[in-house]
Design a protein around this motif. Structure first.
Motif, PDB file in Angstrom:
ATOM      1  N   THR A 128       0.871  -1.171   0.000  1.00 25.49           N
ATOM      2  CA  THR A 128       0.000   0.000   0.000  1.00 25.49           C
ATOM      3  C   THR A 128       0.909   1.222   0.000  1.00 25.49           C
ATOM      4  O   THR A 128       1.644   1.459   0.958  1.00 25.49           O
ATOM      5  CB  THR A 128      -0.920   0.018   1.236  1.00 25.49           C
ATOM      6  N   GLY A 140      -3.408  -6.389  -1.631  1.00 28.71           N
ATOM      7  CA  GLY A 140      -4.494  -7.267  -2.017  1.00 28.71           C
ATOM      8  C   GLY A 140      -4.162  -8.748  -1.984  1.00 28.71           C
ATOM      9  O   GLY A 140      -5.071  -9.581  -1.859  1.00 28.71           O
ATOM     10  N   ILE A 147      -5.556 -10.431   0.999  1.00 29.41           N
ATOM     11  CA  ILE A 147      -6.984 -10.730   0.891  1.00 29.41           C
ATOM     12  C   ILE A 147      -7.174 -12.019   0.112  1.00 29.41           C
ATOM     13  O   ILE A 147      -7.971 -12.884   0.496  1.00 29.41           O
ATOM     14  CB  ILE A 147      -7.723  -9.560   0.198  1.00 29.41           C
ATOM     15  N   THR A 148      -6.435 -12.185  -0.983  1.00 32.80           N
ATOM     16  CA  THR A 148      -6.527 -13.401  -1.795  1.00 32.80           C
ATOM     17  C   THR A 148      -6.116 -14.631  -0.992  1.00 32.80           C
ATOM     18  O   THR A 148      -6.759 -15.687  -1.072  1.00 32.80           O
ATOM     19  CB  THR A 148      -5.642 -13.269  -3.051  1.00 32.80           C
ATOM     20  N   GLU A 154      -7.966 -15.659  -6.465  1.00 31.67           N
ATOM     21  CA  GLU A 154      -7.781 -14.339  -7.070  1.00 31.67           C
ATOM     22  C   GLU A 154      -8.903 -14.041  -8.069  1.00 31.67           C
ATOM     23  O   GLU A 154      -9.431 -12.917  -8.116  1.00 31.67           O
ATOM     24  CB  GLU A 154      -6.423 -14.283  -7.773  1.00 31.67           C
ATOM     25  N   LYS A 175     -12.085 -13.334  -6.123  1.00 26.50           N
ATOM     26  CA  LYS A 175     -12.012 -11.984  -5.539  1.00 26.50           C
ATOM     27  C   LYS A 175     -12.290 -10.930  -6.594  1.00 26.50           C
ATOM     28  O   LYS A 175     -13.066  -9.993  -6.364  1.00 26.50           O
ATOM     29  CB  LYS A 175     -10.624 -11.755  -4.922  1.00 26.50           C
ATOM     30  N   ARG A 176     -11.656 -11.065  -7.740  1.00 29.91           N
ATOM     31  CA  ARG A 176     -11.790 -10.061  -8.788  1.00 29.91           C
ATOM     32  C   ARG A 176     -13.220  -9.944  -9.291  1.00 29.91           C
ATOM     33  O   ARG A 176     -13.707  -8.839  -9.547  1.00 29.91           O
ATOM     34  CB  ARG A 176     -10.843 -10.413  -9.946  1.00 29.91           C
ATOM     35  N   VAL A 192      -9.412  -6.200   4.886  1.00 34.02           N
ATOM     36  CA  VAL A 192      -9.436  -4.836   4.359  1.00 34.02           C
ATOM     37  C   VAL A 192      -9.436  -3.835   5.512  1.00 34.02           C
ATOM     38  O   VAL A 192      -8.723  -2.818   5.475  1.00 34.02           O
ATOM     39  CB  VAL A 192     -10.670  -4.613   3.454  1.00 34.02           C
ATOM     40  N   THR A 211      -7.012  -3.013  -5.443  1.00 34.63           N
ATOM     41  CA  THR A 211      -7.935  -3.247  -4.336  1.00 34.63           C
ATOM     42  C   THR A 211      -9.050  -2.208  -4.300  1.00 34.63           C
ATOM     43  O   THR A 211     -10.108  -2.449  -3.698  1.00 34.63           O
ATOM     44  CB  THR A 211      -7.151  -3.282  -3.007  1.00 34.63           C
ATOM     45  N   LEU A 218     -12.851  -3.038  -5.038  1.00 33.29           N
ATOM     46  CA  LEU A 218     -13.790  -3.662  -4.108  1.00 33.29           C
ATOM     47  C   LEU A 218     -14.988  -2.754  -3.855  1.00 33.29           C
ATOM     48  O   LEU A 218     -14.847  -1.614  -3.395  1.00 33.29           O
ATOM     49  CB  LEU A 218     -13.097  -3.969  -2.779  1.00 33.29           C
TER      50      LEU A 218
END
Length: 411
Positions: A215, A235, A238-239, A254, A257-258, A300, A330, A333
């Motif tokens: 980030t 991200g 998160i995956t 992935e 998520k996408r 997140v 990210t 989202l």
């Protein structure tokens, strides 16, 4: 015979994807003519960890963009990130050189060089020295002092440093992929060119580029960058949580998520089902979007809370009148902006790259913020001579030069 059009190439070296964007300069206007994107192999948290795989990924992205544009390219502006990035604000002061006390461009160069004369470890180099403001004979807040009368010139300069080895690996990978590097650009600085408006930079704004592995944070105020930091969270965490939570391979996680991940869901949306492909001969199964959100949201929240602490630690939290702009992969989202507002207690918006002509629709996506920003950065700097200390030399030579400078200074 038609004159050869000038081209600018931006290469975004991300943890999860590498994007190459080609733009043509047409009568002082920019037009995007080629876009290439490929999964990133050989990079981890913004740093090259496998040179050969990184070169292969770069070649694929650049080849895709070149075929779309119908041209071959041989130089680029490249983004740099990673936890090795550090920044500091330095102050410098000189006496103006010309008799009569008029500030010249040479004086500007001298005072910035003076600001760059800071003590650095032997394994680090300066990649940016960005003037924040100048002071002429105690008159503060000056942006361009050239031509002003004064005998004393001071400058506040934002200095960004990187590990020499990490920077050199980027040069090596790009050069072996057939691209001469015109300049390495801090990724959040590049993204600011594509997603921030001038009034936001003047009022005070925090840019968050939440990529796959990092980030990137940059704070702007009164027309200049004031603070930058790279947080090693992104991200991919998160995956990983999705992969573990629903017991599926990383690649499938992935993709899920996408296509399906969201933070904000209505009751009806939460009941919708998502197919999870079976592995090892097992049958496909389904999960609800509500279950997926329950996995995604805590991670997140963690990323945003750590980022919030970094913003407050910077000392610039109270000047962020324009709030926070979030970009990067990210930022796709759904509901991220509302959650961020609850955590930051500041207005938040999602940063979409500016429309600059050509294949604009393709890059109207937060994942291309850095790539488009590199194009805009290159367009602004195209008439300037950019010199890098480590360009064309090996890491050993760069370290040797740093040691010789240190020895001369102190002995």
């Amino acid at each position: 015979m038609m004159a050869k059009r000038e081209r600018i190439v931006g290469v975004d070296l991300g943890t999860t994807k590498i994007a190459a964007i080609i733009a043509e300069v047409d009568n002082d206007d920019l037009k995007i003519v080629g876009v290439g994107s490929t999964p990133s192999n050989g990079l981890k948290r913004g740093v090259i960890v496998n040179l050969e795989k990184a070169i292969e990924s770069i070649e694929k992205a650049v080849d895709e963009a070149s075929r779309m544009a119908g041209v071959k390219v041989d130089s680029c502006y490249a983004g740099i990130s990673g936890s090795h990035i550090e920044s500091i604000n330095a102050h410098a002061m000189i006496a103006t050189a010309r008799s009569g006390g008029v500030v010249t461009k040479r004086d500007i160069e001298r005072v910035i060089e003076q600001a760059k004369a800071i003590a650095l470890p032997l394994d680090r180099e300066i990649i940016h020295a960005i003037p924040i403001e100048y002071v002429v004979d105690n008159e503060k807040g000056i942006k361009d002092p050239v031509g002003m009368s004064g005998v004393k010139l001071e400058a506040e300069v934002h200095i960004v440093t990187a590990a020499i080895t990490s920077a050199q690996n980027i040069y090596t990978a790009l050069e072996r992929a057939g691209l001469r590097v015109k300049d390495l650009v801090l990724q959040p600085l590049a993204s600011s060119y594509s997603v921030l408006q001038p009034d936001e930079i003047d009022l005070g704004v925090c840019l968050l580029d939440i990529g796959g592995g990092t980030t990137d944070l940059a704070i702007f105020y009164d027309g200049a960058i004031r603070y930058s930091e790279v947080i090693p969270l992104g991200g991919e965490y998160i995956t990983n949580d999705i992969a573990i939570g629903i017991r599926t391979p990383y690649k499938q996680a992935e993709e899920i998520k996408r296509k399906n991940a969201s933070i904000s869901l209505s009751d009806e949306e939460g009941k919708e089902e998502i197919k999870v492909p079976g592995i090892g001969g097992r049958e496909d199964r389904t999960i609800t979007k509500e279950l997926l959100a329950s996995i995604v949201t805590p991670r997140v929240e963690e990323i945003l809370m750590i980022t919030n602490k970094a913003i407050k630690r910077s000392g610039f939290f109270d000047i962020l009148a324009a709030g926070v702009v979030i970009t990067g992969g990210t930022a796709r989202l759904h509901g991220l902006d509302a959650l961020a507002e609850d955590i930051f207690h500041l207005p938040v918006k999602i940063g979409i790259p500016k429309k600059i002509g050509g294949l604009t629709d393709i890059v109207q996506d937060p994942i291309y913020a850095t790539g488009v920003g590199l194009i805009l950065y290159g367009f602004e700097k195209k008439n300037q001579v950019l010199i890098r200390k480590t360009r064309g030399v090996g890491v050993f030579d760069a370290l040797k030069k740093r040691f010789e400078d240190w020895f001369t200074k102190y002995f």
